[in-house]
Design a protein around this motif. Sequence first.
Motif, PDB file in Angstrom:
ATOM      1  N   PHE A  66      42.441  36.492  45.537  1.00  0.00           N
ATOM      2  CA  PHE A  66      42.295  35.066  45.868  1.00  0.00           C
ATOM      3  C   PHE A  66      41.033  34.825  46.688  1.00  0.00           C
ATOM      4  O   PHE A  66      40.313  33.850  46.490  1.00  0.00           O
ATOM      5  CB  PHE A  66      43.529  34.579  46.637  1.00  0.00           C
ATOM      6  CG  PHE A  66      44.703  34.391  45.738  1.00  0.00           C
ATOM      7  CD1 PHE A  66      44.721  33.365  44.806  1.00  0.00           C
ATOM      8  CD2 PHE A  66      45.774  35.249  45.786  1.00  0.00           C
ATOM      9  CE1 PHE A  66      45.803  33.194  43.961  1.00  0.00           C
ATOM     10  CE2 PHE A  66      46.844  35.090  44.943  1.00  0.00           C
ATOM     11  CZ  PHE A  66      46.872  34.069  44.022  1.00  0.00           C
ATOM     12  N   GLU A  67      40.775  35.716  47.600  1.00  0.00           N
ATOM     13  CA  GLU A  67      39.572  35.566  48.425  1.00  0.00           C
ATOM     14  C   GLU A  67      38.316  35.672  47.544  1.00  0.00           C
ATOM     15  O   GLU A  67      37.363  34.898  47.695  1.00  0.00           O
ATOM     16  CB  GLU A  67      39.551  36.665  49.490  1.00  0.00           C
ATOM     17  CG  GLU A  67      38.461  36.415  50.513  1.00  0.00           C
ATOM     18  CD  GLU A  67      38.343  37.579  51.493  1.00  0.00           C
ATOM     19  OE1 GLU A  67      38.552  38.730  51.067  1.00  0.00           O
ATOM     20  OE2 GLU A  67      38.047  37.319  52.655  1.00  0.00           O
ATOM     21  N   ALA A  68      38.374  36.645  46.593  1.00  0.00           N
ATOM     22  CA  ALA A  68      37.217  36.814  45.691  1.00  0.00           C
ATOM     23  C   ALA A  68      37.002  35.548  44.856  1.00  0.00           C
ATOM     24  O   ALA A  68      35.873  35.077  44.695  1.00  0.00           O
ATOM     25  CB  ALA A  68      37.455  38.012  44.777  1.00  0.00           C
ATOM     26  N   ILE A  69      38.129  34.983  44.356  1.00  0.00           N
ATOM     27  CA  ILE A  69      38.009  33.742  43.547  1.00  0.00           C
ATOM     28  C   ILE A  69      37.394  32.632  44.392  1.00  0.00           C
ATOM     29  O   ILE A  69      36.484  31.918  43.984  1.00  0.00           O
ATOM     30  CB  ILE A  69      39.392  33.316  43.000  1.00  0.00           C
ATOM     31  CG1 ILE A  69      39.843  34.328  41.939  1.00  0.00           C
ATOM     32  CG2 ILE A  69      39.331  31.923  42.395  1.00  0.00           C
ATOM     33  CD1 ILE A  69      41.246  34.070  41.395  1.00  0.00           C
ATOM     34  N   CYS A  70      37.903  32.502  45.638  1.00  0.00           N
ATOM     35  CA  CYS A  70      37.406  31.433  46.518  1.00  0.00           C
ATOM     36  C   CYS A  70      35.911  31.588  46.770  1.00  0.00           C
ATOM     37  O   CYS A  70      35.154  30.615  46.704  1.00  0.00           O
ATOM     38  CB  CYS A  70      38.134  31.473  47.867  1.00  0.00           C
ATOM     39  SG  CYS A  70      39.811  30.911  47.718  1.00  0.00           S
ATOM     40  N   SER A  71      35.458  32.820  47.049  1.00  0.00           N
ATOM     41  CA  SER A  71      34.033  32.962  47.386  1.00  0.00           C
ATOM     42  C   SER A  71      33.172  32.738  46.133  1.00  0.00           C
ATOM     43  O   SER A  71      32.086  32.185  46.200  1.00  0.00           O
ATOM     44  CB  SER A  71      33.746  34.310  48.046  1.00  0.00           C
ATOM     45  OG  SER A  71      33.837  35.317  47.087  1.00  0.00           O
ATOM     46  N   GLU A  72      33.713  33.134  44.955  1.00  0.00           N
ATOM     47  CA  GLU A  72      32.972  32.892  43.700  1.00  0.00           C
ATOM     48  C   GLU A  72      32.819  31.387  43.465  1.00  0.00           C
ATOM     49  O   GLU A  72      31.734  30.888  43.147  1.00  0.00           O
ATOM     50  CB  GLU A  72      33.768  33.548  42.559  1.00  0.00           C
ATOM     51  CG  GLU A  72      32.975  33.969  41.338  1.00  0.00           C
ATOM     52  CD  GLU A  72      31.762  34.816  41.652  1.00  0.00           C
ATOM     53  OE1 GLU A  72      30.744  34.550  41.012  1.00  0.00           O
ATOM     54  OE2 GLU A  72      31.805  35.709  42.528  1.00  0.00           O
ATOM     55  N   ILE A  73      33.959  30.670  43.667  1.00  0.00           N
ATOM     56  CA  ILE A  73      33.932  29.211  43.460  1.00  0.00           C
ATOM     57  C   ILE A  73      32.978  28.561  44.464  1.00  0.00           C
ATOM     58  O   ILE A  73      32.199  27.668  44.125  1.00  0.00           O
ATOM     59  CB  ILE A  73      35.346  28.622  43.600  1.00  0.00           C
ATOM     60  CG1 ILE A  73      36.176  29.055  42.377  1.00  0.00           C
ATOM     61  CG2 ILE A  73      35.314  27.107  43.676  1.00  0.00           C
ATOM     62  CD1 ILE A  73      37.638  28.706  42.476  1.00  0.00           C
ATOM     63  N   ASP A  74      33.005  29.067  45.685  1.00  0.00           N
ATOM     64  CA  ASP A  74      32.143  28.521  46.722  1.00  0.00           C
ATOM     65  C   ASP A  74      30.667  28.694  46.337  1.00  0.00           C
ATOM     66  O   ASP A  74      29.862  27.777  46.484  1.00  0.00           O
ATOM     67  CB  ASP A  74      32.419  29.254  48.046  1.00  0.00           C
ATOM     68  CG  ASP A  74      32.551  28.251  49.162  1.00  0.00           C
ATOM     69  OD1 ASP A  74      32.744  27.063  48.836  1.00  0.00           O
ATOM     70  OD2 ASP A  74      32.439  28.643  50.339  1.00  0.00           O
ATOM     71  N   PHE A  75      30.378  29.887  45.806  1.00  0.00           N
ATOM     72  CA  PHE A  75      29.000  30.179  45.405  1.00  0.00           C
ATOM     73  C   PHE A  75      28.544  29.217  44.294  1.00  0.00           C
ATOM     74  O   PHE A  75      27.468  28.614  44.359  1.00  0.00           O
ATOM     75  CB  PHE A  75      28.930  31.634  44.929  1.00  0.00           C
ATOM     76  CG  PHE A  75      27.645  31.967  44.244  1.00  0.00           C
ATOM     77  CD1 PHE A  75      26.472  32.102  44.969  1.00  0.00           C
ATOM     78  CD2 PHE A  75      27.589  32.132  42.856  1.00  0.00           C
ATOM     79  CE1 PHE A  75      25.268  32.403  44.331  1.00  0.00           C
ATOM     80  CE2 PHE A  75      26.392  32.419  42.217  1.00  0.00           C
ATOM     81  CZ  PHE A  75      25.237  32.559  42.957  1.00  0.00           C
ATOM     82  N   LEU A  76      29.461  29.042  43.279  1.00  0.00           N
ATOM     83  CA  LEU A  76      29.110  28.150  42.161  1.00  0.00           C
ATOM     84  C   LEU A  76      28.918  26.718  42.634  1.00  0.00           C
ATOM     85  O   LEU A  76      28.009  26.013  42.216  1.00  0.00           O
ATOM     86  CB  LEU A  76      30.203  28.196  41.081  1.00  0.00           C
ATOM     87  CG  LEU A  76      30.265  29.488  40.273  1.00  0.00           C
ATOM     88  CD1 LEU A  76      31.444  29.462  39.313  1.00  0.00           C
ATOM     89  CD2 LEU A  76      28.977  29.666  39.474  1.00  0.00           C
ATOM     90  N   ARG A  77      29.803  26.340  43.569  1.00  0.00           N
ATOM     91  CA  ARG A  77      29.706  24.963  44.079  1.00  0.00           C
ATOM     92  C   ARG A  77      28.404  24.735  44.830  1.00  0.00           C
ATOM     93  O   ARG A  77      27.750  23.711  44.677  1.00  0.00           O
ATOM     94  CB  ARG A  77      30.874  24.686  45.009  1.00  0.00           C
ATOM     95  CG  ARG A  77      32.094  24.222  44.253  1.00  0.00           C
ATOM     96  CD  ARG A  77      33.145  23.856  45.222  1.00  0.00           C
ATOM     97  NE  ARG A  77      34.150  23.029  44.614  1.00  0.00           N
ATOM     98  CZ  ARG A  77      35.325  22.813  45.158  1.00  0.00           C
ATOM     99  NH1 ARG A  77      35.624  23.368  46.310  1.00  0.00           N
ATOM    100  NH2 ARG A  77      36.199  22.034  44.568  1.00  0.00           N
ATOM    101  N   THR A  78      28.034  25.703  45.627  1.00  0.00           N
ATOM    102  CA  THR A  78      26.793  25.548  46.393  1.00  0.00           C
ATOM    103  C   THR A  78      25.607  25.449  45.432  1.00  0.00           C
ATOM    104  O   THR A  78      24.729  24.602  45.606  1.00  0.00           O
ATOM    105  CB  THR A  78      26.584  26.765  47.339  1.00  0.00           C
ATOM    106  OG1 THR A  78      27.812  27.059  47.950  1.00  0.00           O
ATOM    107  CG2 THR A  78      25.513  26.525  48.340  1.00  0.00           C
TER     108      THR A  78
END
Length: 434
Positions: A66-78
């Motif tokens: 879940f943490e990996a998914i969150c940081s991936e999504i965060d990266f894409l969003r940025t």
Amino acid sequence: MQADLRRATAFLVLALLSGLASGQLLAGLLIAAAGYAAWSHWRLRQLLDWLRDRKAHPAPDVPGVFEAICSEIDFLRTRHRRRKRRLATLLKQFEDATSALPDATVMLGPEGEIRWANVAAQDQLGIRWPDDRRQRLTNLLRHPDVAALLESETAADTSVDIPSPIDPGLRLSLRLAPCAEDMRLFLARDVTRMHRMGQMRSDFLANVSHELRTPLTVVSGYLQTLRAQERQCPEAWKPVLSQMQAQTDRMTSMIRDLLLVSRLENEPSTLPGERVCVPEMLRRIHGEAQTLSGDRRHLFALEADPTLHLLGSESELYSAFSNLVTNAVQYTPPRGFIRIRWYGDGAGAHFAVEDNGIGIPDLHLPRITERFYRAEAGRSRHSGGTGLGLSIVKHVLHRHAATLHIESVIGKGSLFRCDFPPGRVVGAEQAESA
Ligand code: ADP
């Protein structure tokens, strides 16, 4: 990932131990699996809440997938945010640049509806942005030439001049350029100054020609009187008188042609709509060409489809066709071949004059229809031409939505073809019943 594995193993070991202790191994495993599924569902729910509204919900802080998914999504969003900012800046710069353009620019959708317009569009065309968004351009600009330009298949190569709808003193040149898929850019440029200069030049030519007509008529009249009494003239004067008469006739034709060109230029651009029996007109032109050919005994062929008539101005079409046939006679050596054709096909109707005369060098073809332009100065002066014939042809064809096609090979001959669009062509029966 490791943490997830450890967590799942811990669950399994706990379930096994409690199952073994209670003697209900299967029930223990089922309860553990259900518990793990419920926990995962809760984490997914948290992830969804966070995705939906990151400001109100903190990111799920369980290490693992879940943490990996969150940081991936965060990266894409940025990255997406940065791109959006860059695009917004570009768009702003584009809007600033087009707003600063002195030309009115309107972006049109597939149905001719306004998608965007700059500031100059308001000043020159009265199109207000964003108030007029989605309005059809033809609802706001009701000039027939605008509708014709939007419907034209060759719009990218043409421009039309109209008075500005909000200031009749302004003259605008309109163009249409295809841009992105199904979109078009409608551009209007202020050509008032050029138009005024053209108008002044045209008025000047018309006035000078008009003023020259009277003295020339007087000179020509006296010359005719003198030539009528040629017998009383000294022998040496006879060629002089004949030269004077020839040059006076040439000036008279030049003034007649100049007046015609200036009339054609000043006529409103709306197309004339008389029904013209072209085959009959061609018979007359053919007869006149034979007379003009005289001793040169050119060989003529006339092929005219009797069922094909045109919508247009009889006198203007007569001038244009007769100029092309006269040129063929003038620039084809004695006993040369001249073929006059009038025929129709899917693309409309065509008038063609073909000769096996002296031809025109390639380098002159692009400018040959300009006023007073001659392939070689000597040849047309020798033929008595005014240098205005093809200019008249071009104007007349333009007013009939037709185009001039020229093919020529020096020493072999020339083909001049006038192509009329199907909308200008009527059948003989239609012409008679109307
Ligand atoms: P002009 O009155 O001098 O004939 P036009 O405008 O009719 O003026 O023609 C322009 C020039 O094009 C002519 O001077 C001539 O050089 C050339 N031209 C026109 N028609 C023909 C033709 N059928 N064959 C050869 N040259 C031609």
